[in-house]
Design an enzyme around this catalytic site. Structure first.
Site, short mmCIF file in Angstrom:
data_model
loop_
_atom_site.label_atom_id
_atom_site.label_comp_id
_atom_site.label_asym_id
_atom_site.label_seq_id
_atom_site.Cartn_x
_atom_site.Cartn_y
_atom_site.Cartn_z
N CYS A 118 0.82 -1.23 0.00
CA CYS A 118 0.00 0.00 0.00
C CYS A 118 0.84 1.27 0.00
O CYS A 118 0.32 2.35 -0.27
CB CYS A 118 -0.96 -0.01 1.19
SG CYS A 118 -2.13 -1.36 1.07
N HIS A 259 -3.47 7.13 2.01
CA HIS A 259 -3.82 5.82 1.47
C HIS A 259 -5.21 5.46 2.01
O HIS A 259 -5.51 5.69 3.18
CB HIS A 259 -2.78 4.79 1.92
CG HIS A 259 -3.20 3.38 1.62
ND1 HIS A 259 -3.57 2.98 0.35
CD2 HIS A 259 -3.35 2.29 2.41
CE1 HIS A 259 -3.91 1.71 0.38
NE2 HIS A 259 -3.80 1.26 1.61
N ASN A 289 -10.06 -0.39 -0.79
CA ASN A 289 -8.59 -0.30 -0.77
C ASN A 289 -8.05 -0.91 -2.07
O ASN A 289 -8.12 -2.12 -2.27
CB ASN A 289 -8.07 -1.06 0.45
CG ASN A 289 -6.56 -0.99 0.58
OD1 ASN A 289 -5.86 -0.54 -0.33
ND2 ASN A 289 -6.04 -1.46 1.70
N1 COA Z 1 -18.66 -8.23 8.79
C1 COA Z 1 -19.06 -8.42 10.04
N2 COA Z 1 -18.22 -8.71 11.03
C2 COA Z 1 -16.91 -8.79 10.74
C3 COA Z 1 -16.43 -8.57 9.45
C4 COA Z 1 -17.35 -8.30 8.44
N3 COA Z 1 -17.01 -8.09 7.16
N4 COA Z 1 -15.10 -8.69 9.46
C5 COA Z 1 -14.75 -8.98 10.71
N5 COA Z 1 -15.85 -9.03 11.50
C6 COA Z 1 -15.93 -9.32 12.92
C7 COA Z 1 -14.72 -10.05 13.43
O1 COA Z 1 -14.84 -11.42 13.15
C8 COA Z 1 -14.78 -9.73 14.89
O2 COA Z 1 -15.70 -10.61 15.49
P1 COA Z 1 -15.35 -11.30 16.90
O3 COA Z 1 -15.18 -10.14 17.85
O4 COA Z 1 -16.55 -12.13 17.14
O5 COA Z 1 -14.09 -12.04 16.67
C9 COA Z 1 -15.37 -8.34 14.93
O6 COA Z 1 -15.96 -8.11 13.64
C10 COA Z 1 -14.35 -7.24 15.18
O7 COA Z 1 -13.20 -7.50 14.39
P2 COA Z 1 -11.99 -6.53 14.37
O8 COA Z 1 -10.87 -7.14 13.60
O9 COA Z 1 -11.73 -6.01 15.74
O10 COA Z 1 -12.63 -5.33 13.54
P3 COA Z 1 -11.98 -3.94 13.31
O11 COA Z 1 -12.83 -2.92 13.88
O12 COA Z 1 -10.52 -3.92 13.65
O13 COA Z 1 -12.08 -3.81 11.73
C11 COA Z 1 -10.63 -4.06 9.82
C12 COA Z 1 -11.46 -4.77 10.89
C13 COA Z 1 -9.93 -5.07 8.94
C14 COA Z 1 -11.60 -3.23 8.99
C15 COA Z 1 -9.60 -3.13 10.51
O14 COA Z 1 -8.92 -3.87 11.48
C16 COA Z 1 -8.60 -2.53 9.57
O15 COA Z 1 -8.94 -1.68 8.77
N6 COA Z 1 -7.31 -2.90 9.70
C17 COA Z 1 -6.20 -2.26 9.02
C18 COA Z 1 -6.27 -2.33 7.53
C19 COA Z 1 -5.05 -1.65 6.96
O16 COA Z 1 -4.78 -0.50 7.19
N7 COA Z 1 -4.25 -2.37 6.23
C20 COA Z 1 -2.98 -1.82 5.82
C21 COA Z 1 -2.93 -1.38 4.47
S1 COA Z 1 -3.60 -2.57 3.38
#
Ligand code: COA
Length: 335
Positions: A118, A259, A289
């Site tokens: 990214c 980004h 993304n």
């Molecule tokens: N729909 C519903 N629930 C979902 C889901 C979806 N699409 N994806 C994950 N969940 C659930 C998880 O399973 C988790 O459930 P649990 O608590 O029962 O285990 C819950 O939602 C929370 O998950 P979590 O990982 O804490 O969510 P989050 O708020 O961190 O959001 C991302 C997830 C991936 C959106 C976030 O972590 C993120 O953006 N990460 C960084 C991405 C990034 O910058 N990458 C670098 C460049 S590519």
């Protein structure tokens, strides 16, 4: 900070982009995994993303370059070098940049790929700028292109809702005005981040086999929570630092160009910089993304909408797999 013995800067003189027509909206994901529109929108800021149904990353990249050439008098055969930032090359070799060179008929250009996930566009932009600043080259195309759908597991709700396919390109040319173009950069790597975001197989460590396919190792793996934390800190800190060392206050900055991985990461970065929401380029809602394509696509769309003006100070910032992250300070120079 500007180096004292520089004779010229590199500046962006044209922009272009390509997104495939097929749209995957949040409702589509409700049908294929256990998720819902409200969760996706509130946790990520994404409403829809694009998917390339036929073709590969070089087609997206060539589309972006051809869109760019519609807006400039520079011809493809005048291009000296093409850098394609991508983590989804058409093949491991030849480089996707070679395929793009052929597709756009840039016969005089040498070309290579750059892999920084990214942060790929920022790393490529600085690399291209160095080629120009050295005086060796006059016209460098820097392309961010990714067909993320080719490495996305559409049964994994944690990742499949995040990514989209797109490409965008900028043309770099020299300027003797050292007050415009690419003025400063802070780029970083921490290879210890390798286990939080990767595609495990397909390289020399784990060549493709029935076993790697059964284990789903040809897809993106991400520890979302771990990446989220370091991304917020990395992007926010580096953007703040680059402003500080160039003596810029939030009033001096026309736009933060982040980004587009997660709207919450973008908001946290803007807050740390003291930059208000209207001064943040955002299009994650439409495209998700798109890895190396997000930042140049923001530049292209905002410029074409008349929102970016000559002389605007822009702070570009990215964070990605590696870990890789960084920021570039540039002063826009297209009328
Ligand atoms: N729909 C519903 N629930 C979902 C889901 C979806 N699409 N994806 C994950 N969940 C659930 C998880 O399973 C988790 O459930 P649990 O608590 O029962 O285990 C819950 O939602 C929370 O998950 P979590 O990982 O804490 O969510 P989050 O708020 O961190 O959001 C991302 C997830 C991936 C959106 C976030 O972590 C993120 O953006 N990460 C960084 C991405 C990034 O910058 N990458 C670098 C460049 S590519």
């Amino acid at each position: 900070m500007q180096s004292k013995n520089k004779l010229r800067n590199a500046t962006i003189t044209a922009v272009g982009m390509y997104v495939p027509p097929k749209i995957l909206d949040n409702k589509y994901f409700e049908q294929i995994v256990d998720t819902n529109d409200e969760w996706i929108l509130s946790r990520t800021g994404i409403s829809e993303r694009r998917m390339l149904e036929e073709g590969a990353t070089s087609d997206l990249a060539a589309g972006a370059c051809l869109d760019l050439f519609k807006t400039t008098s520079v011809k493809p055969e005048e291009i000296d070098c093409i850098i394609v930032a991508t983590v989804t090359p058409d093949m491991l070799f030849p480089a996707t940049a070679c395929l793009v060179q052929n597709k756009i008929n840039a016969k005089s250009a040498w070309a290579f790929d750059l892999s920084a996930a990214c942060s790929g566009f920022l790393f490529a932009l600085k690399t291209g700028a160095c080629l120009i600043e050295s005086g060796s080259y006059q016209k460098v195309l820097v392309v961010g292109a990714d067909k993320m759908s080719s490495i996305t597991d559409y049964t994994d709700r944690n990742t499949c809702i995040l990514f989209g396919d797109a490409a965008s390109a900028v043309l770099l040319e020299p300027t003797e005005n050292l007050e415009e173009g690419i003025i400063d950069q802070m780029l970083f790597v921490d290879g210890a981040g390798k286990d939080a975001l990767y595609m495990k197989a397909g390289g020399s460590l784990n060549p493709a086999s029935h076993d790697t396919i059964d284990k789903k190792w040809h897809y993106i793996y991400q520890d979302g929570k771990a990446v989220f934390k370091v991304a917020v800190k990395g992007m926010a800190d580096v953007s703040f630092e680059i402003m500080k060392r160039n003596g810029l206050t939030s009033d001096d900055v026309a736009y933060l160009v982040p980004h587009q991985a997660n709207l919450r990461i973008i908001d946290a970065t803007a807050e740390r910089m003291g930059v208000s929401k209207e001064k943040v380029m955002i299009n994650i809602n439409k495209y998700g993304n798109t890895t190396a394509a997000t930042i140049p696509m923001c530049l292209t769309e905002y410029y074409r909408d008349g929102k970016v003006k000559k002389g605007d100070n822009l702070i570009l910032a990215a964070f990605g797999a590696g870990y890789t992250w960084g920021s570039i300070y540039l002063k826009w120079s297209i009328d």
